[in-house]
Design a protein around this motif. Structure first.
Motif, PDB file in Angstrom:
ATOM      1  N   LYS A 146       0.827  -1.199   0.000  1.00  0.00           N
ATOM      2  CA  LYS A 146       0.000   0.000   0.000  1.00  0.00           C
ATOM      3  C   LYS A 146       0.866   1.255   0.000  1.00  0.00           C
ATOM      4  O   LYS A 146       1.935   1.279   0.603  1.00  0.00           O
ATOM      5  N   ARG A 147       0.381   2.263  -0.670  1.00  0.00           N
ATOM      6  CA  ARG A 147       0.967   3.603  -0.592  1.00  0.00           C
ATOM      7  C   ARG A 147      -0.166   4.561  -0.279  1.00  0.00           C
ATOM      8  O   ARG A 147      -1.122   4.709  -1.055  1.00  0.00           O
TER       9      ARG A 147
ATOM     10  N   PHE B  29      -9.733  17.658  -8.081  1.00  0.00           N
ATOM     11  CA  PHE B  29      -8.513  17.716  -7.279  1.00  0.00           C
ATOM     12  C   PHE B  29      -7.489  16.683  -7.759  1.00  0.00           C
ATOM     13  O   PHE B  29      -6.311  16.994  -7.935  1.00  0.00           O
ATOM     14  N   LEU B  30      -7.959  15.450  -7.971  1.00  0.00           N
ATOM     15  CA  LEU B  30      -7.045  14.399  -8.395  1.00  0.00           C
ATOM     16  C   LEU B  30      -6.462  14.699  -9.769  1.00  0.00           C
ATOM     17  O   LEU B  30      -5.261  14.514 -10.001  1.00  0.00           O
ATOM     18  N   LYS B  31      -7.298  15.179 -10.680  1.00  0.00           N
ATOM     19  CA  LYS B  31      -6.805  15.534 -12.004  1.00  0.00           C
ATOM     20  C   LYS B  31      -5.754  16.651 -11.922  1.00  0.00           C
ATOM     21  O   LYS B  31      -4.731  16.629 -12.606  1.00  0.00           O
ATOM     22  N   ALA B  32      -6.031  17.646 -11.054  1.00  0.00           N
ATOM     23  CA  ALA B  32      -5.097  18.760 -10.898  1.00  0.00           C
ATOM     24  C   ALA B  32      -3.765  18.315 -10.317  1.00  0.00           C
ATOM     25  O   ALA B  32      -2.746  18.976 -10.496  1.00  0.00           O
TER      26      ALA B  32
ATOM     27  N   ILE C   5     -10.419   5.963  -1.979  1.00  0.00           N
ATOM     28  CA  ILE C   5     -10.611   7.399  -1.818  1.00  0.00           C
ATOM     29  C   ILE C   5     -11.464   7.631  -0.573  1.00  0.00           C
ATOM     30  O   ILE C   5     -12.607   7.173  -0.506  1.00  0.00           O
ATOM     31  N   CYS C   6     -10.909   8.322   0.411  1.00  0.00           N
ATOM     32  CA  CYS C   6     -11.650   8.615   1.634  1.00  0.00           C
ATOM     33  C   CYS C   6     -11.557  10.108   1.940  1.00  0.00           C
ATOM     34  O   CYS C   6     -10.509  10.730   1.739  1.00  0.00           O
TER      35      CYS C   6
ATOM     36  N   MET D  48      -9.779  16.316   5.018  1.00  0.00           N
ATOM     37  CA  MET D  48      -8.591  15.505   4.811  1.00  0.00           C
ATOM     38  C   MET D  48      -8.930  14.434   3.774  1.00  0.00           C
ATOM     39  O   MET D  48      -9.799  13.588   3.999  1.00  0.00           O
ATOM     40  N   LEU D  49      -8.276  14.520   2.638  1.00  0.00           N
ATOM     41  CA  LEU D  49      -8.486  13.548   1.569  1.00  0.00           C
ATOM     42  C   LEU D  49      -7.377  12.510   1.640  1.00  0.00           C
ATOM     43  O   LEU D  49      -6.194  12.836   1.610  1.00  0.00           O
ATOM     44  N   THR D  50      -7.763  11.238   1.752  1.00  0.00           N
ATOM     45  CA  THR D  50      -6.801  10.145   1.860  1.00  0.00           C
ATOM     46  C   THR D  50      -6.921   9.243   0.639  1.00  0.00           C
ATOM     47  O   THR D  50      -8.005   8.763   0.317  1.00  0.00           O
ATOM     48  N   ILE D  51      -5.805   9.035  -0.027  1.00  0.00           N
ATOM     49  CA  ILE D  51      -5.744   8.192  -1.217  1.00  0.00           C
ATOM     50  C   ILE D  51      -4.927   6.951  -0.877  1.00  0.00           C
ATOM     51  O   ILE D  51      -3.820   7.054  -0.345  1.00  0.00           O
ATOM     52  N   GLN D  52      -5.476   5.795  -1.200  1.00  0.00           N
ATOM     53  CA  GLN D  52      -4.789   4.533  -0.915  1.00  0.00           C
ATOM     54  C   GLN D  52      -4.556   3.765  -2.218  1.00  0.00           C
ATOM     55  O   GLN D  52      -5.493   3.264  -2.824  1.00  0.00           O
ATOM     56  N   LEU D  53      -3.312   3.711  -2.630  1.00  0.00           N
ATOM     57  CA  LEU D  53      -2.921   2.919  -3.789  1.00  0.00           C
ATOM     58  C   LEU D  53      -2.488   1.539  -3.317  1.00  0.00           C
ATOM     59  O   LEU D  53      -1.716   1.426  -2.355  1.00  0.00           O
ATOM     60  N   THR D  54      -2.971   0.513  -3.959  1.00  0.00           N
ATOM     61  CA  THR D  54      -2.623  -0.851  -3.545  1.00  0.00           C
ATOM     62  C   THR D  54      -2.128  -1.656  -4.741  1.00  0.00           C
ATOM     63  O   THR D  54      -2.541  -1.421  -5.882  1.00  0.00           O
ATOM     64  N   GLU D  55      -1.240  -2.587  -4.453  1.00  0.00           N
ATOM     65  CA  GLU D  55      -0.798  -3.560  -5.451  1.00  0.00           C
ATOM     66  C   GLU D  55      -0.722  -4.916  -4.770  1.00  0.00           C
ATOM     67  O   GLU D  55      -0.134  -5.042  -3.691  1.00  0.00           O
ATOM     68  N   ASP D  56      -1.339  -5.916  -5.388  1.00  0.00           N
ATOM     69  CA  ASP D  56      -1.294  -7.259  -4.797  1.00  0.00           C
ATOM     70  C   ASP D  56      -0.786  -8.306  -5.776  1.00  0.00           C
ATOM     71  O   ASP D  56      -0.690  -9.483  -5.438  1.00  0.00           O
TER      72      ASP D  56
END
Length: 313
Positions: A3-4, A26-29, A47-48, A65-73
Motif C-alpha cells: 500500500k501507498r 482535485f485528483l486531475k489537478a 478514496i476517503c 482531509m483527503l486520503t488516497i490509498q494505492l494498492t498492489e497485490d
C-alpha cells in the motif's frame, strides 16, 4: 498486499485551483491519470474524505482531509525473478534510481528471458515479499551503463512519464569518442530509421525526427599501442531519439568505440562507451530536488587524464 497512502489537507488555496472543488477535479489537478483514478474507484477505501469512503464527484471543503490509498497485490507477469546484480542508488515508496551495469537489457525479449534489469528487480522485491510491477521510466541500451528511474506504483509512473514528456527529467551522459572532439558544440540533425532495418538509425534530413545533442570535451588522449586519439565527452539531450548520442557522434566524425552498430572497433573497449552519468529532477510526490551521479565505469577510463577530468566534476 503493498500500500501507498497519500494524505492531502484541503485549504482555501486548494479550492482555488482550477476545477479542484471536488475530488475528481482535485485528483486531475494533481496528476492522477484516468487509469489511476479508475483503480482508486475499484479499490476498497481507495478514496476517503475525513476517514470515510467518498464518491469521486463529492465536493471538497476547507479543512477536509483527503486520503488516497494505492494498492498492489500482484506482480508483473512473465518476469522471472533472477538473482542478478542490482545497484540501487536511491529507493523510497514512490521510485527507485538504479545504476545499471553493462550487458544488461532493460526488458525481457526474445533471447533475453532471464538476464534483464526486470528480472533483477523481480528478484529484489520477491525477497522482500512485496508485489512489484516493473515500470521503467527512462530506458538505456543493453550496453549503456548508468542511472535510470523505476516507478514504484502507477501514480508515480504517471507523474514521472509526464515529467519526461515535459523534459523535466534532465539527463547527462559521458561518452568516449574517437578523435579530438571540438571543445564544445551542438549537433542539430534529425534522426530516422535506416532503410531496411528495424534497429539501426541514421541522420535523415527528409524523414527524420528533430534531434539535438549538446557536447563538451572534458579530456583528450592518445592510447598507447593503438596510436589512436580519443576524447571524453559530456553530453546532454534536448530530445530523446533512439541511439541519439551514438548516431550524432558518428555523424560529426567522432563515433563511440565498441559500438556494434555504428563503429564496431573493440580495440579499447568491448561495448559502446556510453554512460548515463547524472539525473536531476523534482521528486514527483514531494517536489524535493533530486540529483544523482554515477562514477565513470572502469572500462571507460582510458587514461589518467580521463580519471582526472571526472574527479574534478
Amino acid at each position: 498486499m503493498w500500500k501507498r497512502i497519500l494524505e492531502y489537507q484541503i485549504t482555501e488555496t486548494t479550492l482555488q485551483t482550477k476545477n479542484a472543488n471536488h475530488i475528481h477535479g482535485f485528483l486531475k489537478a494533481h496528476g492522477y491519470s484516468s487509469a489511476v483514478i479508475r483503480h482508486l474507484k475499484e479499490t476498497g477505501n481507495g478514496i476517503c474524505r475525513n476517514g470515510t469512503w467518498a464518491h469521486i464527484h463529492d465536493p471538497l471543503m476547507p479543512g477536509d482531509m483527503l486520503t488516497i490509498q494505492l494498492t498492489e497485490d500482484t506482480s508483473s507477469q512473465n518476469i522471472l525473478p533472477v538473482p542478478l546484480p542490482l545497484s540501487i542508488v536511491y529507493e523510497d515508496e514512490d521510485l527507485l534510481v538504479i545504476d545499471k551495469p553493462a550487458n544488461m537489457p532493460i526488458h525481457p525479449s526474445q533471447g533475453n528471458y532471464d538476464n534483464t534489469l526486470a528480472n533483477a528487480c523481480a528478484w529484489y522485491f520477491s525477497q522482500k515479499n512485496e508485489p512489484f510491477t516493473y515500470r521503467c521510466i527512462n530506458r538505456l541500451d543493453r550496453d549503456t551503463t548508468g542511472l535510470l528511474i523505476l516507478a514504484r506504483h502507477m501514480y508515480s509512473a504517471s507523474l514521472l512519464s509526464a515529467m519526461v514528456a515535459r523534459r523535466e527529467i534532465h539527463r547527462e551522459y559521458r561518452a568516449v569518442v574517437e578523435g579530438l572532439l571540438p571543445e564544445c558544440g551542438t549537433v542539430d540533425a534529425p534522426i530516422g530509421r535506416c532503410e531496411g532495418s528495424t534497429i539501426e538509425r541514421e541522420v535523415n534530413v527528409e524523414n527524420g525526427e528533430p534531434a539535438r545533442t549538446h557536447f563538451k570535451r572534458l579530456a583528450h588522449t592518445t592510447v598507447p599501442g593503438t596510436g589512436k586519439e580519443y576524447s571524453l565527452a559530456a553530453l546532454s539531450l534536448e530530445t530523446g531519439r533512439t541511439h541519439q548520442i551514438r548516431v550524432h557522434m558518428k555523424h560529426i566524425g567522432h563515433p563511440l568505440p565498441g559500438d556494434f552498430l555504428y563503429n564496431p572497433d573493440y580495440s579499447v573497449i568491448g561495448r559502446q562507451a556510453l554512460h548515463s552519468y547524472r539525473l536531476t529532477f523534482r521528486h514527483p510526490i514531494t517536489g524535493t530536488k533530486m540529483d544523482f551521479r554515477s562514477p565513470l565505469p572502469d572500462d571507460m577510463v582510458l587514461c589518467h587524464e580521463f580519471r582526472e577530468a571526472v574527479s574534478h566534476q
